[in-house]
Design a protein around this motif. Structure first.
Motif, PDB file in Angstrom:
ATOM      1  N   ASP A 181       0.849  -1.262  -0.369  1.00 13.55           N
ATOM      2  CA  ASP A 181       0.480  -0.332  -0.155  1.00 13.55           C
ATOM      3  C   ASP A 181       0.978   1.315  -0.097  1.00 13.55           C
ATOM      4  O   ASP A 181       0.496   2.150  -0.671  1.00 13.55           O
ATOM      5  CB  ASP A 181      -1.048  -0.013   1.528  1.00 13.55           C
ATOM      6  N   LYS A 232       2.435   1.585  -3.549  1.00 15.75           N
ATOM      7  CA  LYS A 232       1.515   2.716  -3.806  1.00 15.75           C
ATOM      8  C   LYS A 232       1.543   4.067  -3.879  1.00 15.75           C
ATOM      9  O   LYS A 232       1.333   4.577  -4.944  1.00 15.75           O
ATOM     10  CB  LYS A 232       0.259   1.967  -3.918  1.00 15.75           C
ATOM     11  N   GLN A 291       2.551   7.473  -6.812  1.00 14.50           N
ATOM     12  CA  GLN A 291       1.859   8.273  -7.139  1.00 14.50           C
ATOM     13  C   GLN A 291       2.097   9.292  -6.232  1.00 14.50           C
ATOM     14  O   GLN A 291       2.206  11.079  -7.563  1.00 14.50           O
ATOM     15  CB  GLN A 291       0.030   8.267  -6.587  1.00 14.50           C
ATOM     16  N   PHE A 348       3.854   0.992 -11.238  1.00 11.07           N
ATOM     17  CA  PHE A 348       3.755   2.169 -10.981  1.00 11.07           C
ATOM     18  C   PHE A 348       4.388   3.108 -11.599  1.00 11.07           C
ATOM     19  O   PHE A 348       4.326   4.211 -11.750  1.00 11.07           O
ATOM     20  CB  PHE A 348       3.818   2.237  -9.541  1.00 11.07           C
TER      21      PHE A 348
END
Ligand SMILES: Nc1ncnc2c1ncn2[C@@H]1O[C@H](COP(=O)(O)OP(=O)(O)OP(=O)(O)O)[C@@H](O)[C@H]1O
Ligand SMILES: [Mg+2]
Lengths: 257, 482
Positions: free
Chosen positions: A184, A187, A191, A215
């Protein structure tokens, strides 16, 4: 590309305490690009990052590095930082007694001073920080604590990218930012990194895992082995490395010589 | 590897800014010490007979003693006959009656040191007694203080104007028999500050004494006596500087504090005597006896010190917690650089019931500096439920310096609780590079880290001086953000 590269590494050789680590690395990064550097343990990835950031104790034995057209190696590390170079450390350092927010405000204002802009006061700075904290879902209490002191491995990495978000560098070098992050967190952090991407800046991402590159999608992947960039390709090269390891490149490269 | 360390070491080698000498005509006694010297000092100050006798008793005791050698500081043998025991700026005609009559050269000196004594330039809300070599050159804000009944004047004046108070308290906390340097001081002390806060009065401003050694070959032996009567409160600060000279100069002061029932004294020191040069030549020997007596119930004495100067510092500001529920505190930052040596700490002597003490000591060593914390926590049998907490942290900058900790604990009452924590850390290259990589130059990084390390102590200084102290360490102010 017709504009000037942000970073141009030309045939760079460097070592430490008589040991040659980088043996002629060349790499050019243009604005808007993301480059990934992969390679086995001990191949010289962190050394490359350290030399670029200006860490003391390395002997530059050959080559040159241009940053926005200027000789990077001629600058002190703090000057490089003020010129917009940012290194997210593989192992962020703890500084007991120095408040995180205070530290970051000092760093931020150094950049502003360098640009001839007025320094931000505590209140304005806090407002800026609040904004960036949301981006990285950073827990507020971390900023009230001493720099990295007692942070978990993942918290340290997240805090590094938070600093990057606040300082908005021209060239960010991320040294294994993904190691130590859970899925998590990976991510959120990725981002964050992506949100900071702009046409006029660039990122150099050092990693062992293809997963991160799902990612943060690189334009180029370079493979560093034993101080050489042995292969450069697109993002699919990372997938290939994940599947086959480094051996196959090594064999092919040695066969070529 | 070594390069980073060297730059850190270079950076802490900042130059001594207060090393100038003021060219004023002085009146000095010839070097040497005898009963005659003491009689001369006493005569110069037109002292009463009892004080002359007290000095002589101290002298006669002193000659039976020998210099202590137990402290972890090494120095050449001091030739006490080569020291001049009395030096004062030559009075123009008569002694100056007000600050306006003080020699402008002296006022300028204090101006240069950042201690303005002139009417308009005075430090807002701080009364200053300025001591130049052996004598007080002036005390500011006396009228405003007198309105509240606060006595703040030079020791010499106190002897004449408040003999009953001086006679009652002089030597009551530090008797002349206490130690070698206290005995010497008692024999030859020339001036100092005196301060009395009457019952129930909270002193309306910070009091401060600024000590300046100017003349060569002169020892400075001042004596400070502060009394907080019942329910009185006072915050007092002393600052010190001296010219740069190749020979060592002796400063052997005595400070006595007395707090009666619910009386509170906060005594802060920013000690910046000339530390000697980077090879260890010259500098002040700072051998000082400071002790506070919490005589009354619920009384409180707080020592806060920032020790950055002197070739050798040897002092243990202590508290005798006699009154039940009395509180003693000691907050210290000691910096040793180049060849400086500091052996400092405190003694907390718990005698009364429910007495509490706190010790926070931060030692910073750089260059070849040697820094020792030496502390005693003593809980007497009578001190039921006494509490002590001690924390001694050392920070090393570079690899040729040293930090040492000597905590002594004596507990004679089982209901007492004594806690001691200690740590040693090093400013690492990694930390410096991390700051550099964020645009922060090495000097600022060192300041930031040292400042962070000393935060708990700086918090205890009066606001006006906290800033000065931080600057003194070459430290940029750490904001209260977050
Ligand atoms: N100060 C030093 N002294 C001696 N050897 C060093 C020093 N710094 C790095 N090295 C060596 O240089 C080589 C490259 O190290 P580097 O940290 O750059 O590798 P890396 O590619 O980042 O590895 P990893 O994937 O494990 O992080 C290693 O063999 C390392 O041991
Ligand atoms: Mg690495």
């Amino acid at each position: 590309m017709n504009h000037q590269p942000i970073l141009e590494i030309k045939n760079l050789s460097a070592g430490v305490e008589g040991k040659q680590i980088l043996k002629g690395v060349s790499l050019t990064i243009y604005p808007g690009q993301v480059h990934a550097v992969m390679g086995p343990n001990g191949s010289g990835k962190s050394t490359l990052a350290a030399v670029l950031a200006g860490r003391d104790g390395y002997d530059i034995t050959g080559g040159e590095v241009l940053y926005n057209g200027k000789d990077l190696l001629d600058l002190d590390p703090e000057e490089r930082a003020r010129e917009g170079l940012f290194l997210a450390f593989q192992y962020p350092v703890e500084i007991p007694g120095v408040n995180s927010t205070y530290f970051l405000k000092a760093a931020y204002n150094e950049i502003r001073k360098h640009r001839g802009e007025p320094e931000l006061d505590a209140i304005d700075f806090l407002a800026l920080v609040k904004d960036k904290m949301k981006l990285l879902e950073l827990k507020e209490d971390l900023l009230k604590r001493s720099v990295n002191e007692g942070f978990s491995g993942g918290e340290k990495k997240r805090a590094e990218i938070f600093q990057m978000a606040v300082l908005e560098p021209k060239l960010a070098i991320l040294d294994e930012t993904d190691s130590g992050l859970d899925i998590d967190a990976l991510k959120v952090v990725s981002q964050g990194v992506n949100a900071l991407k702009r046409p006029d800046n660039a990122q150099l991402v050092i990693t062992h895992y293809q997963r991160l590159l799902n990612f943060i999608v690189p334009d180029f992947v370079h493979v560093l082995v034993d101080g050489y960039i042995v292969k450069t390709g697109g993002k699919e090269l990372a997938l290939e490395l994940e599947a086959k390891g480094y051996d196959w490149i090594l064999k092919r490269e040695t066969a070529k010589v | 590897m070594s390069t980073a360390t060297e730059t850190i070491e270079d950076l802490v080698k900042t130059e001594y800014k207060y090393g100038f000498y003021t060219d004023v005509e002085t009146e000095s006694a010839p070097p040497g010490l005898s009963e005659e010297t003491i009689r001369m000092i006493s005569r110069k100050k037109s002292e009463p007979e009892w004080l002359t006798e007290w000095r002589l008793k101290a002298y006669r005791h002193w000659i039976t003693l020998s210099e202590p050698t137990w402290q972890k500081a090494h120095h050449e043998k001091i030739d006490y006959q080569a020291i001049c025991y009395f030096s004062q700026p030559k009075p123009k005609k008569d002694a100056p009656k007000s600050l306006d009559e003080v020699d402008p050269k002296l006022l300028e000196t204090y101006e240069k040191l950042g201690i303005p004594l002139r009417e308009r330039g005075r430090l807002a809300g701080v009364a200053v007694d300025a001591i130049f070599d052996s004598v007080s050159v002036g005390t500011t804000f006396r009228k405003q203080l007198a309105e509240k009944g606060v006595i703040f004047c030079s020791f010499t004046e106190a002897v004449h104007e408040h003999p009953e108070l001086v006679k009652k308290y002089l030597g009551s906390v530090v008797p002349y028999t206490d130690n070698y340097y206290a005995a010497l001081n008692s024999a030859v002390f020339t001036d100092g500050s005196f301060c009395y806060i009457p019952k129930g009065v909270r002193c309306p401003m910070e009091l401060s004494t600024y000590f300046r050694i100017n003349a060569a070959n002169t020892g400075q032996f001042e004596r400070t006596l502060i009394i907080a009567d019942e329910g009185a409160q006072v915050s007092y600060l002393e600052g010190c500087t001296a010219p740069m000279r190749d020979e060592n100069q002796l400063h052997a002061a005595v400070v006595e504090l007395v707090a009666l029932d619910r009386g509170e004294i906060k005594y802060s020191t920013v000690q910046n005597w000339y530390p000697g040069d980077e090879k260890g030549v010259g500098g002040i020997y700072n051998f000082v006896t400071k002790r506070g007596l919490c005589k009354g119930r619920h009384s409180k004495i707080t020592w806060t010190q920032v020790e950055t100067g002197s070739a050798i510092t040897w002092k243990y500001p202590s508290c005798i917690l006699l009154g039940d529920h009395s509180v003693g505190e000691f907050y210290s930052v000691a910096v040793t650089n180049n060849y400086q040596q500091a052996d400092t700490g405190t003694k907390m002597v718990h005698i009364g019931k429910n007495t509490r003490s706190t010790i926070i000591s931060k030692g910073i060593s750089a260059g070849h500096g040697q820094n020792s914390y030496r502390g005693l926590v003593k809980i007497h049998k009578s001190a039921a439920n006494a509490r002590n907490f001690s924390q001694c942290d050392s920070m090393l900058i570079g690899s040729q310096c040293g930090a040492h900790t000597f905590p002594y604990i004596e507990v004679k009452n089982t209901s007492a609780s004594v806690e001691h924590e200690a740590s040693t850390s090093k400013i690492g290259e990694d930390q410096i590079f991390y700051c550099n990589a964020r645009g922060i130059a090495t000097q600022d990084a060192v300041n930031m880290i040292v400042n962070g390390f000393c935060k708990e102590v700086f918090k205890e200084l009066p606001m006006e001086f906290a800033v000065e102290a931080q600057k003194l360490l070459g430290v940029s102010l750490e904001g209260s953000v977050g």
